[in-house]
Design an enzyme around this catalytic site. Structure first.
Site, short mmCIF file in Angstrom:
data_model
loop_
_atom_site.label_atom_id
_atom_site.label_comp_id
_atom_site.label_asym_id
_atom_site.label_seq_id
_atom_site.Cartn_x
_atom_site.Cartn_y
_atom_site.Cartn_z
N HIS A 32 36.70 -21.22 13.12
CA HIS A 32 37.03 -19.81 13.34
C HIS A 32 38.48 -19.70 13.81
CE1 HIS A 32 36.27 -19.00 17.90
NE2 HIS A 32 36.84 -20.15 17.73
N CYS B 12 44.17 -20.14 20.08
CA CYS B 12 42.97 -19.73 19.33
C CYS B 12 43.34 -18.91 18.10
CB CYS B 12 42.02 -18.92 20.21
SG CYS B 12 41.33 -19.91 21.56
N HIS C 297 40.48 -23.48 13.80
CA HIS C 297 40.01 -24.66 14.52
C HIS C 297 38.48 -24.52 14.51
CE1 HIS C 297 40.23 -21.49 17.55
NE2 HIS C 297 39.30 -22.13 18.20
N HIS D 210 34.28 -25.55 16.38
CA HIS D 210 33.44 -25.90 17.53
C HIS D 210 32.07 -26.42 17.06
CE1 HIS D 210 36.18 -24.05 20.39
NE2 HIS D 210 36.21 -22.96 19.67
N ASP E 214 26.39 -22.47 9.84
CA ASP E 214 26.65 -23.90 9.93
C ASP E 214 27.55 -24.41 8.81
OD1 ASP E 214 26.40 -26.48 11.04
OD2 ASP E 214 24.88 -26.98 9.54
N HIS E 215 28.59 -25.17 9.19
CA HIS E 215 29.56 -25.74 8.25
C HIS E 215 30.31 -24.66 7.47
CE1 HIS E 215 27.82 -29.55 9.36
NE2 HIS E 215 28.78 -30.17 8.72
N GLU F 239 30.12 -22.21 23.30
CA GLU F 239 31.23 -22.50 22.38
C GLU F 239 31.76 -23.90 22.70
OE1 GLU F 239 34.13 -19.32 20.94
OE2 GLU F 239 35.29 -20.41 22.42
#
Lengths: 136, 136, 136, 136, 136, 136
Positions: free
Chosen positions: D15, D34, D40, D42, D80-81, D125
């Site tokens: 994100h 950010c 980047h 998480h 996810d991913h 996060e």
């Protein structure tokens, strides 16, 4: 000025999930591999939380050593290294799900913790499955 | 639409538990090895939780970088690598139990966090002993 | 067929890092806030690892209950809730860094663990700082 | 007699935080690193908590296998991913902060969890930054 | 008398796994959802382990503050809040798998850590997937 | 240039420790409450470590998805939600201590992991008791 004091203890136990009034097919359908007949087991973590006023003489709501001893004497001794279904009277007819273990633990502790203190329990069956109960 | 934002920080400190108005015998009886005269210590974890509306421009209730800086400036600087009994003014006469450290931390943070946000703290003294305080 | 059996124990202690032969300025320069005069502290975790053959009668290399008792009697009793600099003889003149605590722990345990077993210790000072020692 | 059942699931996503109506300078000022343009990511942990009565036939408030499947089908599959900003419709115009991810997750799950059950989510996060949302 | 000193640091980054010389079909077959075009991400934990003699003046093999600063300056600054594929020169043509991130990290650190110290890195991509590299 | 790739999986099982050739008294003396007749259980964590060269085409020593599938098919399916003593052939006559579970797991995996890769397993019975086995 109310503070909540929390203590984590643990026990290792075997159990099996099933409803004695159902046949095998229905138990398999509902409980899957948790219903396998020879039992499986968990490292349970039990967090006991008591809420009340700080005693100005000690700075404690409740001494965690005292809380630890109550949990160990009344819960850990009873459950640890035992088969919940076979060895623990409360689960002879009650299914030992995480929910029911939390409720039984709360009921036992409620009689041993001073009534001036609110009581909550959190029971981890695995790192990913856990339940909370406040007696309400 | 209220969301709670949580930030965990930590500090390492020495402390000793005792009541200055009691004699050694009574302090030993109540506080046991926590009363040993040369101090012991802990890796404390402090979780600070603030609850409020999401700012639609940022998507933040409160920027965790800002929250982190407030905790570090006002709590960590004060407690970290210090002896709570000897070095921290608030504990000169107040026993530095987990309960009292949580209350003092909440009192300090309450003045630094916007009043529109509710505040709660959780303080871990060890992995097994921790306390929660909401200011109520 | 050698297996390594590991047991984790913990103790809470105060300490301060400094070289008694250096002046304050040099100690501050090298040890920073770890040199603050009134001590700070940690929740130390000690993992003891013993390597050897499985006894075919028990299935154990070493009973972890026995290993636990050895660690508690000879290390935890000595360090827990104490000030390492003031209360532990070995650290009267030896700086209680994680490295030195690990070496002293290994030396003490080496005399209590059967010589047929290899010995390794891992000492966590914090979650982010830890040391390993194998006696070599 | 209400018990809260909790299930932890996780997803790995990319994100970037920024407000599309602001210029780069203002976004940098508010979101710092950010806001870096190439994203980047998480390892997010999502804890879903449902509160209700225990079904006396099963001992469950809600079967955690069923809860797991609902979370995986409606949240994990979606996030996810993936790149939250580019791949998830809800975040095309909504900043994917932890707060907003929690609210969106709650909104999605609220439609899939029986209305008789209260719903709460906790979204990590990082280990140090997390948010809680109850729909209120 | 050699001791190993370990320091854990972390960074949050985006990445995507694929072989630039393969077509989409082959990349999908080998890398699955890790090959999704808009990137995903992780909270990486990097443990750096250095082994050497204890300096008798300090009690340190290497000051963990110094080790922390080296890791932060040369690894965390480079990777944190970045897209490994797009922003990090070493991964322009090298697939940023956990294996390759560990090798690149070791290569960078090897030049910054005194040659008298052995070096090992452990890289966690998730709690369940991690790699170890010793330069051999 | 050898890298070690590690994958953590888990299973929940019941077991009981005893030597079938000993009488009850001797079993109680050696195994204590681990010998209670109705079994107890654990959440076991199994870390499988494979060491080898990085494949330059993929950047993998071994795809962790493939490693995960091997562990799940050959270990987790066999042990999870089972009674190790009663349901697992290898433990009909072999005491299911952590040591023996690790050795059996290694033996099973050794046949499924390419011979070019070194193999090591770490088995956690609890957070505080774990064993390591390399096949040597």
């Amino acid at each position: 000025m109310k503070v909540t004091v929390c203590r984590k203890e643990h026990f290792n136990a075997a159990h099996r999930l099933y409803n004695q009034e159902w046949n095998d097919e229905r138990n398999d359908e509902v409980f899957g591999k948790c219903n396998l007949p020879n039992y499986h087991g968990h490292n349970y973590d039990l967090i006991v939380k008591v809420t009340g006023e700080i005693d100005p003489r000690t700075g404690f709501v409740m001494d965690t050593k005292v809380l630890k001893d109550i949990i160990r004497e009344h819960i850990i001794e009873k459950f640890d290294h035992h088969n919940l279904n076979l060895d623990v009277e409360e689960f002879r007819t009650l299914n030992p799900t995480a929910e029911n273990i939390a409720v039984i633990s709360w009921d036992i502790l409620r009689k041993k913790i001073p009534v001036s203190l609110e009581l909550k329990v959190v029971l981890f069956e695995t790192e990913r499955n856990f339940v909370e109960y406040t007696g309400e």
